[in-house]
Design a protein around this motif. Structure first.
Motif, PDB file in Angstrom:
ATOM      1  N   GLY A  49       0.877  -1.103   0.471  1.00  0.00           N
ATOM      2  CA  GLY A  49       0.239   0.034  -0.191  1.00  0.00           C
ATOM      3  C   GLY A  49       0.481   1.172  -0.193  1.00  0.00           C
ATOM      4  O   GLY A  49       1.928   1.483  -0.992  1.00  0.00           O
ATOM      5  N   ALA A  50       0.508   2.366   0.953  1.00  0.00           N
ATOM      6  CA  ALA A  50       1.724   3.039   1.185  1.00  0.00           C
ATOM      7  C   ALA A  50       2.587   2.719   1.254  1.00  0.00           C
ATOM      8  O   ALA A  50       3.653   4.635   2.252  1.00  0.00           O
ATOM      9  CB  ALA A  50       0.806   4.339   1.374  1.00  0.00           C
ATOM     10  N   LEU A  51       2.743   1.743   2.817  1.00  0.00           N
ATOM     11  CA  LEU A  51       3.870   1.917   3.328  1.00  0.00           C
ATOM     12  C   LEU A  51       4.699   1.139   2.817  1.00  0.00           C
ATOM     13  O   LEU A  51       5.593   0.628   1.600  1.00  0.00           O
ATOM     14  CB  LEU A  51       4.176  -0.300   4.533  1.00  0.00           C
ATOM     15  CG  LEU A  51       2.261   0.699   5.442  1.00  0.00           C
ATOM     16  CD1 LEU A  51       2.528  -0.224   5.951  1.00  0.00           C
ATOM     17  CD2 LEU A  51       3.000   1.700   6.001  1.00  0.00           C
ATOM     18  N   VAL A  52       5.882   2.191   2.985  1.00  0.00           N
ATOM     19  CA  VAL A  52       7.813   2.152   2.543  1.00  0.00           C
ATOM     20  C   VAL A  52       8.852   1.734   3.080  1.00  0.00           C
ATOM     21  O   VAL A  52       9.136   2.815   3.425  1.00  0.00           O
ATOM     22  CB  VAL A  52       7.694   2.468   1.392  1.00  0.00           C
ATOM     23  CG1 VAL A  52       9.185   2.316   0.273  1.00  0.00           C
ATOM     24  CG2 VAL A  52       6.814   2.665  -0.047  1.00  0.00           C
ATOM     25  N   SER A  67       8.342   1.747   9.881  1.00  0.00           N
ATOM     26  CA  SER A  67       9.119   0.954  10.919  1.00  0.00           C
ATOM     27  C   SER A  67       7.249   0.181  11.919  1.00  0.00           C
ATOM     28  O   SER A  67       6.596   0.566  11.143  1.00  0.00           O
ATOM     29  CB  SER A  67       9.603   1.805  11.593  1.00  0.00           C
ATOM     30  OG  SER A  67       8.590   3.095  12.280  1.00  0.00           O
ATOM     31  N   ASN A  68       8.110  -0.314  12.413  1.00  0.00           N
ATOM     32  CA  ASN A  68       7.610  -1.291  13.453  1.00  0.00           C
ATOM     33  C   ASN A  68       6.745  -0.718  14.731  1.00  0.00           C
ATOM     34  O   ASN A  68       8.205  -0.277  15.692  1.00  0.00           O
ATOM     35  CB  ASN A  68       7.853  -2.916  13.583  1.00  0.00           C
ATOM     36  CG  ASN A  68       6.731  -3.852  13.968  1.00  0.00           C
ATOM     37  OD1 ASN A  68       5.263  -4.251  13.622  1.00  0.00           O
ATOM     38  ND2 ASN A  68       7.478  -4.366  14.796  1.00  0.00           N
ATOM     39  N   PRO A  69       5.571  -0.556  15.561  1.00  0.00           N
ATOM     40  CA  PRO A  69       3.805  -0.955  14.289  1.00  0.00           C
ATOM     41  C   PRO A  69       3.838  -0.033  13.353  1.00  0.00           C
ATOM     42  O   PRO A  69       4.630   1.055  13.662  1.00  0.00           O
ATOM     43  CB  PRO A  69       3.740  -1.115  15.286  1.00  0.00           C
ATOM     44  CG  PRO A  69       3.548  -0.212  16.063  1.00  0.00           C
ATOM     45  CD  PRO A  69       4.923  -0.093  16.764  1.00  0.00           C
ATOM     46  N   ALA A  70       3.017  -0.623  12.539  1.00  0.00           N
ATOM     47  CA  ALA A  70       2.859   0.406  11.246  1.00  0.00           C
ATOM     48  C   ALA A  70       1.597   0.829  11.120  1.00  0.00           C
ATOM     49  O   ALA A  70       0.471  -0.024  11.970  1.00  0.00           O
ATOM     50  CB  ALA A  70       3.026   0.113  10.060  1.00  0.00           C
ATOM     51  N   THR A  71       0.478   1.523  10.639  1.00  0.00           N
ATOM     52  CA  THR A  71      -0.655   2.137  10.990  1.00  0.00           C
ATOM     53  C   THR A  71      -0.761   2.251   9.494  1.00  0.00           C
ATOM     54  O   THR A  71      -0.973   3.151   8.905  1.00  0.00           O
ATOM     55  CB  THR A  71      -0.997   3.134  11.440  1.00  0.00           C
ATOM     56  OG1 THR A  71      -0.112   3.113  13.213  1.00  0.00           O
ATOM     57  CG2 THR A  71      -2.509   3.389  12.024  1.00  0.00           C
ATOM     58  N   VAL A  72      -2.161   1.264   9.276  1.00  0.00           N
ATOM     59  CA  VAL A  72      -2.594   1.422   7.309  1.00  0.00           C
ATOM     60  C   VAL A  72      -4.323   1.887   7.677  1.00  0.00           C
ATOM     61  O   VAL A  72      -4.398   1.963   8.642  1.00  0.00           O
ATOM     62  CB  VAL A  72      -1.755   0.600   6.816  1.00  0.00           C
ATOM     63  CG1 VAL A  72      -0.624  -0.059   6.870  1.00  0.00           C
ATOM     64  CG2 VAL A  72      -2.810  -0.990   8.011  1.00  0.00           C
ATOM     65  N   SER A  73      -4.719   2.658   6.620  1.00  0.00           N
ATOM     66  CA  SER A  73      -6.431   2.588   6.654  1.00  0.00           C
ATOM     67  C   SER A  73      -6.620   2.429   4.932  1.00  0.00           C
ATOM     68  O   SER A  73      -7.560   3.018   5.258  1.00  0.00           O
ATOM     69  CB  SER A  73      -6.304   4.268   6.612  1.00  0.00           C
ATOM     70  OG  SER A  73      -5.493   4.987   5.613  1.00  0.00           O
ATOM     71  N   ALA A  74      -5.645   1.611   4.848  1.00  0.00           N
ATOM     72  CA  ALA A  74      -6.518   1.318   3.574  1.00  0.00           C
ATOM     73  C   ALA A  74      -6.386  -0.669   3.340  1.00  0.00           C
ATOM     74  O   ALA A  74      -6.176  -0.821   4.180  1.00  0.00           O
ATOM     75  CB  ALA A  74      -5.383   1.137   2.091  1.00  0.00           C
ATOM     76  N   ALA A  75      -7.242  -1.123   3.058  1.00  0.00           N
ATOM     77  CA  ALA A  75      -7.370  -2.828   3.020  1.00  0.00           C
ATOM     78  C   ALA A  75      -6.163  -2.896   1.826  1.00  0.00           C
ATOM     79  O   ALA A  75      -5.834  -2.047   0.655  1.00  0.00           O
ATOM     80  CB  ALA A  75      -8.488  -3.497   1.941  1.00  0.00           C
ATOM     81  N   GLY A  76      -6.277  -4.465   1.644  1.00  0.00           N
ATOM     82  CA  GLY A  76      -5.029  -4.900   1.120  1.00  0.00           C
ATOM     83  C   GLY A  76      -4.239  -5.919   1.875  1.00  0.00           C
ATOM     84  O   GLY A  76      -4.145  -5.933   2.573  1.00  0.00           O
ATOM     85  N   THR A  77      -3.323  -6.206   1.737  1.00  0.00           N
ATOM     86  CA  THR A  77      -1.884  -7.041   1.362  1.00  0.00           C
ATOM     87  C   THR A  77      -0.342  -6.442   2.178  1.00  0.00           C
ATOM     88  O   THR A  77      -0.217  -5.384   1.204  1.00  0.00           O
ATOM     89  CB  THR A  77      -1.707  -8.893   0.442  1.00  0.00           C
ATOM     90  OG1 THR A  77      -2.676  -8.830   0.700  1.00  0.00           O
ATOM     91  CG2 THR A  77      -0.542  -9.526   0.949  1.00  0.00           C
ATOM     92  N   TYR A  78       0.060  -6.676   3.235  1.00  0.00           N
ATOM     93  CA  TYR A  78       1.106  -5.663   3.865  1.00  0.00           C
ATOM     94  C   TYR A  78       1.840  -6.956   4.061  1.00  0.00           C
ATOM     95  O   TYR A  78       1.698  -7.792   4.739  1.00  0.00           O
ATOM     96  CB  TYR A  78       0.531  -4.928   4.960  1.00  0.00           C
ATOM     97  CG  TYR A  78       0.508  -4.245   4.545  1.00  0.00           C
ATOM     98  CD1 TYR A  78       0.388  -2.426   4.467  1.00  0.00           C
ATOM     99  CD2 TYR A  78      -1.711  -3.918   4.640  1.00  0.00           C
ATOM    100  CE1 TYR A  78      -0.842  -1.596   4.079  1.00  0.00           C
ATOM    101  CE2 TYR A  78      -2.439  -2.902   3.942  1.00  0.00           C
ATOM    102  CZ  TYR A  78      -1.958  -1.798   3.995  1.00  0.00           C
ATOM    103  OH  TYR A  78      -2.457  -0.930   3.098  1.00  0.00           O
TER     104      TYR A  78
END
Length: 86
Positions: free
Chosen positions: A41-44, A47-58
């Motif tokens: 998604g928008a993560l490149v 760092s851990n932990p990460a916060t996301v606001s879109a469904a998908g595979t990470y």
């Protein structure tokens, strides 16, 4: 001479499902003593932990700083439309 080529053990979880009432979720990985980054998604290289606001595979990747070996695992973030605001 022996070399350490054992990849790190990594596990990952998602805090919840996205829904009308929950706009973001937290991705958390564990890998004892290893560097951890999230992608997808928008993560490149996030760092851990990460916060996301879109469904998908990470994908989370752990890197052992002693031998450079890596290991990855994936989590699926879903949007649960059945969880509606009342």
């Amino acid at each position: 001479v022996t070399s350490n080529t054992t990849p790190p053990i990594v596990s990952a979880t998602v805090s919840d499902s996205l829904s009308c009432s929950l706009a973001s979720v937290t991705l958390t990985a564990t890998s004892a003593g290893n560097a951890i980054v999230w992608n997808g998604g928008a993560l490149v290289n996030a760092s851990n932990p990460a916060t996301v606001s879109a469904a998908g595979t990470y994908t989370v990747t752990a890197t052992d700083s002693n031998n450079g070996c890596t290991n990855s695992t994936q989590v699926n973030v879903i949007y649960d439309a059945s969880q509606q605001l009342v």
